[in-house]
Design an enzyme around this catalytic site. Structure first.
Site, PDB file in Angstrom:
ATOM      1  N   CYS A  42       0.820  -1.216   0.000  1.00 61.63           N
ATOM      2  CA  CYS A  42       0.000   0.000   0.000  1.00 61.63           C
ATOM      3  C   CYS A  42       0.855   1.268   0.000  1.00 61.63           C
ATOM      4  CB  CYS A  42      -0.928  -0.002   1.211  1.00 61.63           C
ATOM      5  SG  CYS A  42      -1.941   1.487   1.340  1.00 61.63           S
ATOM      6  N   ARG A  45      -0.070   4.641   2.965  1.00 59.15           N
ATOM      7  CA  ARG A  45       0.035   4.394   4.405  1.00 59.15           C
ATOM      8  C   ARG A  45       0.335   5.600   5.287  1.00 59.15           C
ATOM      9  NH1 ARG A  45       4.110  -0.442   4.822  1.00 59.15           N
ATOM     10  NH2 ARG A  45       4.542  -0.216   2.593  1.00 59.15           N
ATOM     11  N   TRP A 215      -9.071   5.800  -0.038  1.00 56.40           N
ATOM     12  CA  TRP A 215      -9.625   6.396  -1.257  1.00 56.40           C
ATOM     13  C   TRP A 215      -8.768   5.924  -2.408  1.00 56.40           C
ATOM     14  CZ3 TRP A 215      -8.289   9.535   2.996  1.00 56.40           C
ATOM     15  CH2 TRP A 215      -6.970  10.008   2.989  1.00 56.40           C
ATOM     16  N   GLU A 220      -5.114   3.517 -10.312  1.00 54.78           N
ATOM     17  CA  GLU A 220      -5.739   2.204 -10.103  1.00 54.78           C
ATOM     18  C   GLU A 220      -6.888   2.020 -11.084  1.00 54.78           C
ATOM     19  OE1 GLU A 220      -6.230   2.990  -5.569  1.00 54.78           O
ATOM     20  OE2 GLU A 220      -6.108   0.814  -5.803  1.00 54.78           O
TER      21      GLU A 220
HETATM   22  N1  ARG Z   1      -6.725  -1.625  -6.922  1.00 51.80           N
HETATM   23  C1  ARG Z   1      -8.051  -1.917  -6.437  1.00 51.80           C
HETATM   24  C2  ARG Z   1      -9.081  -1.347  -7.390  1.00 51.80           C
HETATM   25  O1  ARG Z   1      -8.726  -0.710  -8.327  1.00 51.80           O
HETATM   26  C3  ARG Z   1      -8.284  -1.342  -5.048  1.00 51.80           C
HETATM   27  C4  ARG Z   1      -7.232  -1.667  -4.009  1.00 51.80           C
HETATM   28  C5  ARG Z   1      -7.270  -0.767  -2.819  1.00 51.80           C
HETATM   29  N2  ARG Z   1      -7.034   0.599  -3.202  1.00 51.80           N
HETATM   30  C6  ARG Z   1      -7.100   1.666  -2.385  1.00 51.80           C
HETATM   31  N3  ARG Z   1      -6.879   2.834  -2.894  1.00 51.80           N
HETATM   32  N4  ARG Z   1      -7.346   1.532  -1.100  1.00 51.80           N
HETATM   33  O2  ARG Z   1     -10.264  -1.482  -7.245  1.00 51.80           O
END
Ligand code: ARG
Length: 354
Positions: A42, A45, A215, A220
């Protein structure tokens, strides 16, 4: 014994082993925060101390587990001003009381395999979508690319399949500030990434159901969920709209990726939904590392997960290495619920076509 964060644990076969490693006694809240602080994959953090922990250890029926998940979505989404939150359900004791949310995240989009082998929706969720259908879920009459999946909740030898109330799932329609054609693509994503299939391991207890969220970091969604070839695979679509013939530019994929990521950042900001871009996230992670160092703690991290999937070398986190010896408390992957012995039995009992 080194803790292997790359394997998928099963509380039944691995439970005793993990529980033998006792740390100092902490409150549930502190244990949950420590688990985030030590999550090697992560980048977010820096914010570990702001985690809000909901103690749902007293909840012991399917309806109440479902309601607590809905409440998690409501509280954590907070109208877009997302609050990092973890809801912790009962600890692992025996199979009769095992709680699992079978979904990978509380909010996810269905993936339907078509007869010709292609997928409508999110290819990552094809298996789960099939299971939900087997368990009696009826997809919308005209299935789409972004159909919300129902929650599948297990308590002991009981299963519940139920759709989320529409109003607790916030979504963002994607548009691009410079390209009017972008919003006509009809793309969207949900606001709250809430992982629901990981095991919270404190050293004393195992919590197989402890959904948590932060968030989003824009990449991602923009690079991975929408860009990956084995996900929504939109790079060729964007490339074509931008009229980037692959013969004209060897970097057409790179340009398409930047446009996708711009659209994600722009649209979340427009709607007042908190998210972080990868440059900011990188700076924050490095300041987390600095603080930890000052506190005499060595940050454990997995480089390939920390470096963002866009412009990696333009972010500070790229230019260093990290030790990788995960510690407890932590969050670990679990064997898919439907692949455990308990899950397989449940599928046979509740399933319609299996
Ligand atoms: N990578 C995953 C997604 O795109 C989520 C993982 C957790 N990500 C976060 N920002 N807490 O759905």
């Amino acid at each position: 014994m080194a803790l292997d964060h790359t394997r998928h644990w099963d509380v039944v076969s691995d439970g005793a082993l993990l529980c033998s490693d006792q740390g100092p006694e902490l409150s549930l809240e502190d244990e949950a925060r420590e688990a985030w602080r030590q999550s090697v994959r992560c980048i977010g953090r820096l914010h570990w101390q702001s985690l809000q922990v909901v103690d749902a250890r007293g909840v012991t029926d399917l309806d109440s587990i479902f309601d607590a998940c809905v409440e998690h979505l409501r509280r954590a989404t907070n109208g877009g001003r997302i609050i990092p939150t973890q809801t912790v359900f009962g600890r692992w004791e025996d199979p009769e009381q095992e709680i699992r949310v079978w979904n990978h995240q509380l909010v996810r989009y269905a993936g339907y395999r078509r007869p010709d082998g292609s997928v409508l929706g999110d290819p990552m969720n094809v298996k789960f979508t099939g299971i939900a259908c087997d368990l009696g879920w009826v997809p919308p009459s005209s299935p789409g690319k972004f159909d919300l999946l129902p929650l599948v909740i297990q308590y002991g030898d009981q299963l519940l399949v139920r759709e989320l109330p529409r109003e607790v799932v916030m979504e963002v329609a994607l548009a691009h500030p410079d390209y009017p054609w972008f919003e006509k693509l009809g793309l969207r994503w949900y606001a709250l990434p809430a992982l629901s299939d990981m095991l919270l391991v404190t050293g004393r207890e195992l919590y197989p159901c402890a959904p948590f969220n932060g968030w989003y970091m824009g990449t991602e969604i923009g690079s991975r969920n929408l860009g990956d070839e084995q996900r929504y695979n939109l790079i060729p679509v964007i490339g074509e709209q931008l009229e980037l013939g692959c013969d004209r530019s060897r970097l057409w994929k790179d340009r398409a990726l930047v446009v996708l990521n711009e659209a994600v950042l722009h649209s979340f900001e427009r709607d007042g939904v908190r998210l972080v871009d990868h440059h900011q996230a990188s700076r924050e992670f490095l300041s987390f590392c600095g603080r930890e160092e000052q506190a005499g703690c060595e940050v454990q991290a997995e480089w390939s997960w920390i470096v963002p999937p866009l412009s990696g070398s333009a972010t500070g986190v790229f230019h260093r290495t990290y030790p990788l010896q995960p510690k407890l408390p932590n969050l670990l992957m679990q064997k898919q619920a439907w692949e455990t012995e308990r899950g397989r039995n449940l599928l046979t009992r509740y399933g319609q076509s299996t």
